[in-house]
Design an enzyme around this catalytic site. Structure first.
Site, PDB file in Angstrom:
ATOM      1  N   SER A  14      -1.510  12.762 -15.825  1.00  0.00           N
ATOM      2  CA  SER A  14      -2.808  12.831 -16.495  1.00  0.00           C
ATOM      3  C   SER A  14      -2.908  14.171 -17.203  1.00  0.00           C
ATOM      4  CB  SER A  14      -3.939  12.696 -15.468  1.00  0.00           C
ATOM      5  OG  SER A  14      -5.188  13.052 -16.038  1.00  0.00           O
ATOM      6  N   ASP A  72       0.874  -1.171   0.000  1.00  0.00           N
ATOM      7  CA  ASP A  72       0.000   0.000   0.000  1.00  0.00           C
ATOM      8  C   ASP A  72       0.909   1.218   0.000  1.00  0.00           C
ATOM      9  OD1 ASP A  72      -1.690   2.111   0.487  1.00  0.00           O
ATOM     10  OD2 ASP A  72      -2.768   1.158   2.145  1.00  0.00           O
ATOM     11  N   TYR A 130      -8.689  15.260  -7.537  1.00  0.00           N
ATOM     12  CA  TYR A 130      -7.815  14.480  -8.421  1.00  0.00           C
ATOM     13  C   TYR A 130      -6.958  15.379  -9.314  1.00  0.00           C
ATOM     14  CZ  TYR A 130      -6.454  11.140 -12.076  1.00  0.00           C
ATOM     15  OH  TYR A 130      -5.743  10.379 -12.982  1.00  0.00           O
TER      16      TYR A 130
END
Length: 246
Positions: free
Chosen positions: A147, A62, A162
């Site tokens: 992105s 994680d 985000y």
């Protein structure tokens, strides 16, 4: 890709989407892939499909937890000597609103997870990777999966924090390249910024815009890794033909 044959690469978020497609591509090019994910069993399934001379090994991790990251990098150093490539691919997006002005406010845990996985985990993994490369005097490659939302602000408000996390990835990549240049390091760092990609994060997308396949993004990453040592593609934006930004 010949210079990377037999080398070790760590891919975060390797259980699905871009991470899975890239891990398979790299293994088929002859690299030793250490795939990190919370669902490590999915990486084990992926490893069975390798047809090239490389391999995929799963490790449960994680990356929102710095201690788990530290333990993974220690294990990779003990097992393989350390990574020559790091692909910071793990990402988190839960749609919702930043505030409770509407009826779909994100939980605090979702906001924290977005920042922890998309930014904090990336930074921590990168610090460990560069430290390992420095100790071995190896000029490796760091790939940050960004992105197009890291370069503009989508009009769709449900993307919430985000885009903020991805804008931070853009800034982090630039800052890191500046630091490496300051100390005359030959380690390369690239930010790869795809448009919409058909991954689990956009399973609920109902629009009609063209969507990239994970394999298409993986091919672009292979291209970046294939550049000669004196060439650094610091930013690459990938959008589908006739794509429209949200």
């Amino acid at each position: 890709m010949e210079r990377w044959f037999g080398k070790t690469v760590i891919v975060t978020g390797a259980s699905s989407g871009i991470g899975a497609a890239l891990s398979l591509r790299l293994a088929n090019h002859g690299l030793k892939v250490v795939g990190l994910a919370r669902r490590a069993h999915l990486i084990d399934d992926l490893a069975l499909t390798v047809t090239g001379k490389g391999s995929i090994i799963s490790r449960q991790c994680d990356i929102s937890k710095p201690k788990e990251i530290e333990a993974i990098f220690q294990w990779v150093e003990q097992k393989f000597g350390g990574p020559e490539i790091l692909v910071n691919n793990a990402g988190f997006l839960k749609t919702g609103n930043i505030t409770d002005l509407g009826n779909n406010a994100l939980s605090e845990d979702a906001i924290i997870s977005t920042l922890d996985i998309n930014l904090k985990g990336m930074i921590m993994c990168t610090r460990h990777a560069i430290s390992s490369m420095k100790k071995r005097h190896f000029n490796g490659h760091i790939i940050n999966i960004n992105s197009i939302a890291g370069h503009y602000m989508p009009f769709e408000p449900s993307f919430n924090v985000y885009p903020s996390s991805k804008h931070a990835v853009t800034a982090f990549t630039l800052a890191l390249n500046n630091e490496l240049a300051e100390f005359k390091s030959q380690i390369k760092v690239a930010s790869i910024s795809p448009g919409l990609v058909h991954t689990e994060m956009v399973n609920d997308y109902k629009g009609d815009c063209p969507i990239l396949k994970p394999e298409e993004v993986a091919d672009a990453i292979i291209y970046v890794l294939s550049t000669p040592p004196n060439v650094n593609i610091s930013e690459l934006v990938i959008e589908p033909t006739s794509g429209r930004r949200l």
